[in-house]
Design a protein around this motif. Structure first.
Motif, PDB file in Angstrom:
ATOM      1  N   SER A  70       0.858  -1.188   0.000  1.00  0.00           N
ATOM      2  CA  SER A  70       0.000   0.000   0.000  1.00  0.00           C
ATOM      3  C   SER A  70       0.889   1.231   0.000  1.00  0.00           C
ATOM      4  CB  SER A  70      -0.936   0.004   1.213  1.00  0.00           C
ATOM      5  OG  SER A  70      -0.180   0.037   2.425  1.00  0.00           O
ATOM      6  N   LEU A  71       0.278   2.380  -0.427  1.00  0.00           N
ATOM      7  CA  LEU A  71       0.984   3.642  -0.445  1.00  0.00           C
ATOM      8  C   LEU A  71       0.845   4.336   0.894  1.00  0.00           C
ATOM      9  CD1 LEU A  71       0.014   5.031  -3.965  1.00  0.00           C
ATOM     10  CD2 LEU A  71       2.256   4.194  -3.266  1.00  0.00           C
ATOM     11  N   GLY A  72       1.895   5.001   1.369  1.00  0.00           N
ATOM     12  CA  GLY A  72       1.848   5.791   2.579  1.00  0.00           C
ATOM     13  C   GLY A  72       1.756   7.259   2.239  1.00  0.00           C
ATOM     14  N   GLY A  73       1.809   8.118   3.238  1.00  0.00           N
ATOM     15  CA  GLY A  73       1.810   9.556   3.000  1.00  0.00           C
ATOM     16  C   GLY A  73       0.424  10.115   2.783  1.00  0.00           C
ATOM     17  N   GLU A  74       0.326  11.285   2.120  1.00  0.00           N
ATOM     18  CA  GLU A  74      -0.902  12.025   1.950  1.00  0.00           C
ATOM     19  C   GLU A  74      -1.741  11.441   0.822  1.00  0.00           C
ATOM     20  OE1 GLU A  74       0.313  15.990   1.281  1.00  0.00           O
ATOM     21  OE2 GLU A  74       1.231  16.248   3.274  1.00  0.00           O
ATOM     22  N   GLU A  75      -3.011  11.913   0.792  1.00  0.00           N
ATOM     23  CA  GLU A  75      -3.922  11.439  -0.237  1.00  0.00           C
ATOM     24  C   GLU A  75      -3.532  11.953  -1.611  1.00  0.00           C
ATOM     25  OE1 GLU A  75      -6.331   9.275  -0.053  1.00  0.00           O
ATOM     26  OE2 GLU A  75      -5.923   8.928   2.087  1.00  0.00           O
ATOM     27  N   GLU A  76      -2.839  13.108  -1.643  1.00  0.00           N
ATOM     28  CA  GLU A  76      -2.424  13.649  -2.937  1.00  0.00           C
ATOM     29  C   GLU A  76      -1.491  12.685  -3.668  1.00  0.00           C
ATOM     30  OE1 GLU A  76      -3.447  16.309  -4.423  1.00  0.00           O
ATOM     31  OE2 GLU A  76      -4.788  16.891  -2.786  1.00  0.00           O
TER      32      GLU A  76
ATOM     33  N   LEU B 256      -1.166  10.519  -7.939  1.00  0.00           N
ATOM     34  CA  LEU B 256      -0.036  10.404  -8.861  1.00  0.00           C
ATOM     35  C   LEU B 256       0.423   8.970  -9.073  1.00  0.00           C
ATOM     36  CD1 LEU B 256       2.151  13.372  -7.568  1.00  0.00           C
ATOM     37  CD2 LEU B 256       0.555  13.374  -9.481  1.00  0.00           C
ATOM     38  N   TRP B 257       0.258   8.111  -8.036  1.00  0.00           N
ATOM     39  CA  TRP B 257       0.812   6.756  -8.100  1.00  0.00           C
ATOM     40  C   TRP B 257      -0.228   5.747  -7.646  1.00  0.00           C
ATOM     41  CZ3 TRP B 257       5.667   6.779 -10.121  1.00  0.00           C
ATOM     42  CH2 TRP B 257       6.413   7.945  -9.985  1.00  0.00           C
ATOM     43  N   LYS B 258      -0.007   4.510  -8.064  1.00  0.00           N
ATOM     44  CA  LYS B 258      -0.766   3.386  -7.531  1.00  0.00           C
ATOM     45  C   LYS B 258       0.099   2.129  -7.596  1.00  0.00           C
ATOM     46  CE  LYS B 258      -3.043   1.550 -11.679  1.00  0.00           C
ATOM     47  NZ  LYS B 258      -4.340   1.129 -12.259  1.00  0.00           N
ATOM     48  N   LEU B 259      -0.232   1.138  -6.741  1.00  0.00           N
ATOM     49  CA  LEU B 259       0.476  -0.143  -6.700  1.00  0.00           C
ATOM     50  C   LEU B 259      -0.409  -1.231  -7.279  1.00  0.00           C
ATOM     51  CD1 LEU B 259       2.035   0.117  -3.153  1.00  0.00           C
ATOM     52  CD2 LEU B 259       3.282   0.210  -5.312  1.00  0.00           C
ATOM     53  N   GLU B 260       0.162  -2.053  -8.125  1.00  0.00           N
ATOM     54  CA  GLU B 260      -0.620  -3.118  -8.750  1.00  0.00           C
ATOM     55  C   GLU B 260       0.296  -4.292  -9.059  1.00  0.00           C
ATOM     56  OE1 GLU B 260      -2.581  -3.594 -13.022  1.00  0.00           O
ATOM     57  OE2 GLU B 260      -3.590  -2.059 -11.838  1.00  0.00           O
TER      58      GLU B 260
END
Length: 836
Positions: free
Chosen positions: A525-531, A535-539
């Protein structure tokens, strides 16, 4: 001769002079049988004795007809022995028809001759009747003896060869006429030395003229080593003829003697539990030939080696028996061992009794006894098990007892045994030196580099007794470590490159040092802010690895993307992935990161050398022009689109001469300034921007003063701007260059702006100089090195130019010498394509 027919008779006549064969003669006659054919008359065969003794020529036969008085014909013979090889053997009397033989004939060379007889006309030399042919056959004579091939034979036979064995094969032949007594012969043994055993010949089936040599009885190598046999071949002709062959038989030694021990009893010693050690060498004697199968010894242990503790082998060089220990003997169980050793040869023993070989004989072998004494030594302590297995989970608390050994020692006191760790690569263990108890002193990590792939950690412990010398026992402790979930997933690489001109994703590969079920599959999963999620996604979000995908077209640059990763048991880690988005050329290499390197090909190297050569030529031209400029001072020219050139002299000693002609004044400070200086009073005459004081000394340029090696600019009498002399020289030349350039209306706007900027910069530099004393020191050259008194001629520094005022008309008429100089300068300018 067709008118009549000759009646021809053949008389075979052989006459031998009595004086040549003891006054006896042999006369052989044979009637000729006349056979009529279509073309010729053929007579039967005539026999002629081989090797006639002579004298020669000898009459063989006579050809005649019933008209003996007719002298119109002659006789002729042709064929073998006449016109064919062997030439000159036969001849005929052409008048009487008598046939002669001229030498002895060897039947083994020529067995038969075919001869043609013709009657010819003496007038025309043509045949008057048909050809008459007859054969002359040579009768064999026993003149050749049988011949052996070869006549000397070398043969080798072993001493233990069985009787009737073939010794050698003999072959002979006779070249006389076959199937006649002259070529038939018998073969016999004439003699043999020595005479025993009996050697004789026997026939070989289906062969002619071949026999085999054999024997009955036994050979004895110790008595006779060589036999000589003479064999004769004799034919059955009259008279008989014979020849002989010699057979040499060489006897080789065989095993006819048993080996014997040099002693019947031997003693040896061996250390307790000693292995693979030679303890005794046993020598033997043998009367047979050394280094042969008949004498090479073969040893065996008959008794005393039931436990297979010993072995005995033969040394091939010394033929000794080498006794060795292959299994250790325990002193407490056995002190002395008695071995019985037997010896024989590689080859089976052969015996001959009363000239006959003994068949099925089994001799009794020679034996010896060996007493082996076992010497007591200090035995090492023995662990109950040489390998102990222990199971523990990793990260256990220190102080855990892993192993307590059980040990025994028959030679030493167990309570005096001390223990040591021989192998503990991670230093996780400690051992009690008295009890051997192994205890952990640190947490054991299954993921350590000292743990094998199968999760085992090996410890080796030694038990050392107090014997002389001390003996050591060894035990290996294998610790099987159970896995715990003590490692979170982490990235294999925290920096990746995304080629923005090719793809929109990068691979993300984590690793977890724990084993199943504490490792993959992972959850991402991505960490940090919703912004960041815009820009990015994991798949995919679960699996062995994932991909980071950009959702928009990103500008080239560096991006930090925080990631969260969980293992199968939800143990989480957070890491930041550095993503470099750039334009790639080949592979995942950013264009800006390519190494700045290049290679020069042959063409580029050639162009480079051509450029260097051209530069050298230009420098040479400049040097030549510079030399010309030293001889001629040209009128300053205002060239369009040319920059101002400034020559800075760094090697001036004391400033050098300050005198220059008026033309040079105009070139340095501009025509307008030159005219102002030229119109000044004589006492203030300016040369090269300097003015002359009342005392005749040179002063600084107008508007400046020179003090202690520094020019100082005076500003409205309120202060003085100072600068070093070399700086002032540069500033002065730059100002003069600007003034000269400002007067050229044809300069481009860009060049004028550049010069104005330069003038402003110089002014700013001058305005920043500090104020100093407002005096005008006299110019004095600096003496670097005294080289003696100078020239007595007047110095050019003292030359002056009279005040000419503002009238410059005198420049139009300077005299013939100046006109010549101007013409030369004008030619140089035209040569350089310079327009005034």
């Amino acid at each position: 001769m067709t008118r009549g027919t000759f009646f021809l008779f053949l008389l075979a006549l052989v006459e031998v002079t009595a004086s040549s064969i003891n006054d006896t003669s042999i006369r052989e006659k044979r009637d000729a049988v006349l056979i009529r054919s279509k073309r010729r008359w053929v007579l039967s065969t005539i026999d002629l004795e081989e090797n006639m003794p002579g004298p020669f020529p000898a009459e063989v036969t006579q050809m005649f007809n019933d008209q003996k008085g007719d002298n119109t014909v002659k006789f002729r013979i042709t064929g073998d022995g006449v016109t064919k090889e062997p030439l000159g053997l036969f001849s005929i009397d052409e008048n009487t028809g008598v046939v002669y033989v001229h030498r002895a004939i060897d039947r083994e060379m020529n067995r038969m001759f075919h001869v043609d007889f013709d009657v010819l006309s003496r007038a025309t030399d043509q045949a008057v009747d048909k050809t008459l042919s007859f054969n002359v056959e040579i009768k064999d004579k026993n003149d050749n003896s049988p011949v052996f091939k070869p006549d000397t034979i070398q043969a080798t036979i072993s001493e233990n060869a069985a009787q009737g064995s073939p010794l050698a094969t003999l072959q002979a032949y006779d070249i006389d006429q076959e199937k006649t007594p002259n070529s038939q012969f018998n073969m016999t043994v004439v003699s043999q030395v020595p005479g025993s055993p009996k050697i004789f010949l026997k026939d070989l089936p289906l062969t002619t003229g071949t026999k085999q040599l054999t024997f009955t009885g036994c050979f004895d190598y110790d008595k006779v080593k060589t036999y000589k046999v003479l064999v004769e071949a004799k034919d059955l002709g009259t008279p008989t003829m014979s020849s002989t062959a010699t057979v040499l038989l060489n006897i080789t030694d065989s095993n006819t003697h048993l080996p014997e021990f040099s002693s019947a009893m031997y003693n040896a010693e061996v250390m307790e539990m000693e292995l693979n050690t030679e303890i005794l060498r046993i020598g033997v004697t043998d009367k047979d030939t050394p280094n042969t199968p008949a004498s090479r010894a073969v040893f065996s242990i008959l008794k005393g080696n039931e436990d297979r503790n010993y072995k005995i082998e033969t040394d091939p060089k010394t033929n000794e028996g080498v006794l060795s220990v292959i299994r250790g003997k325990n002193f407490e169980k056995t002190e002395i061992t008695e071995l019985e050793i037997a010896v024989e040869n590689e080859e089976k023993l052969f015996q001959c009794v009363d000239g006959k070989p003994v068949i099925g004989f089994r001799p009794k072998l020679n034996t010896a006894k060996v007493a082996v004494k076992v010497i007591d030594v200090n035995d090492p302590p023995e662990f109950k098990k040489n390998v102990e297995k222990v199971h523990r989970n990793e990260n256990g608390a220190p102080g855990d007892v892993l192993f307590v050994p059980e040990i025994k020692d028959e030679d030493s006191d167990i309570t005096k045994i001390r223990y040591e760790l021989a192998k503990d690569p991670a230093k996780w263990m400690s051992v009690d030196p008295k009890t051997g108890k192994i205890t952990t002193v640190q947490k054991m990590d299954r993921e350590s580099e000292h743990v094998s792939i199968n999760g085992t950690y090996t410890v080796v412990v030694h038990a050392i007794d107090d014997g002389q010398p001390p003996a050591t026992g060894t035990c290996t402790v294998v610790v099987y470590l159970g896995d715990l979930n003590d490692n979170a997933p982490n990235l294999t690489s925290k920096s990746v490159v995304m080629c923005g001109n090719k793809v929109n994703r990068v691979s993300v590969t984590p690793v977890d040092h724990d084993g199943p079920p504490f490792s993959s599959p992972f959850t991402f999963s991505l960490g940090g802010e919703e912004e960041l999620k815009k820009l990015w996604k994991l798949e995919p979000t679960t699996g062995e690895n994932t991909s980071l995908i950009s959702l928009t077209t990103l500008p080239y640059g560096n991006y930090s993307v925080p990631l969260k990763m969980q293992d199968q048991q939800a143990l989480q880690s957070e890491e930041v992935l550095q993503v470099v988005v750039c334009e790639c050329t080949r592979g995942n290499v950013c264009r800006g990161r390519l190494p700045f390197s290049s290679r020069l090909g042959p063409a580029a190297i050639g162009l480079l050398f051509a450029g260097l050569l051209l530069l050298a030529l230009l420098l040479l031209c400049c040097f030549i022009c510079d030399c010309q400029n030293k001889n001629f001072q040209h009128i300053p020219l205002n060239l369009q689109d040319e920059g101002n050139q400034t020559l800075v002299k760094y090697n001036e000693e004391g400033g050098g001469s300050i005198y220059k002609p008026e033309s040079m004044l105009a070139s340095n400070i501009g025509l307008r300034e030159s005219l102002k200086i030229a119109s000044a009073p004589p006492e203030y005459l300016v040369t090269d921007g300097y003015r002359k004081a009342e005392n005749g000394m040179l002063r600084s340029p107008l508007g400046y003063q020179y003090n202690s090696g520094t020019f100082q600019e005076m500003s409205n009498g309120s202060g003085v701007m100072s600068m070093p002399y070399h700086t002032w020289s540069t500033v002065r030349r730059e100002r003069e260059s600007i003034r000269n350039g400002g007067g050229q209306l044809s300069r481009s706007f860009s060049l004028a702006r550049t010069e104005r900027n330069l003038a402003e910069r110089i002014e700013r530099k001058i305005s920043g100089f500090p104020e100093e004393l407002n005096d005008y020191p006299a110019y004095s050259p600096y003496q670097y090195e005294y080289e003696g008194k100078g020239s007595d001629c007047q110095s050019l520094d003292q030359l002056t130019v009279s005040n000419l005022g503002d009238n410059l008309d005198f420049l139009q008429n300077l005299g013939p010498k100046f006109s010549t100089l101007g013409g030369i300068c004008q030619q140089s300018l035209e040569h350089r394509n310079v327009r005034l």
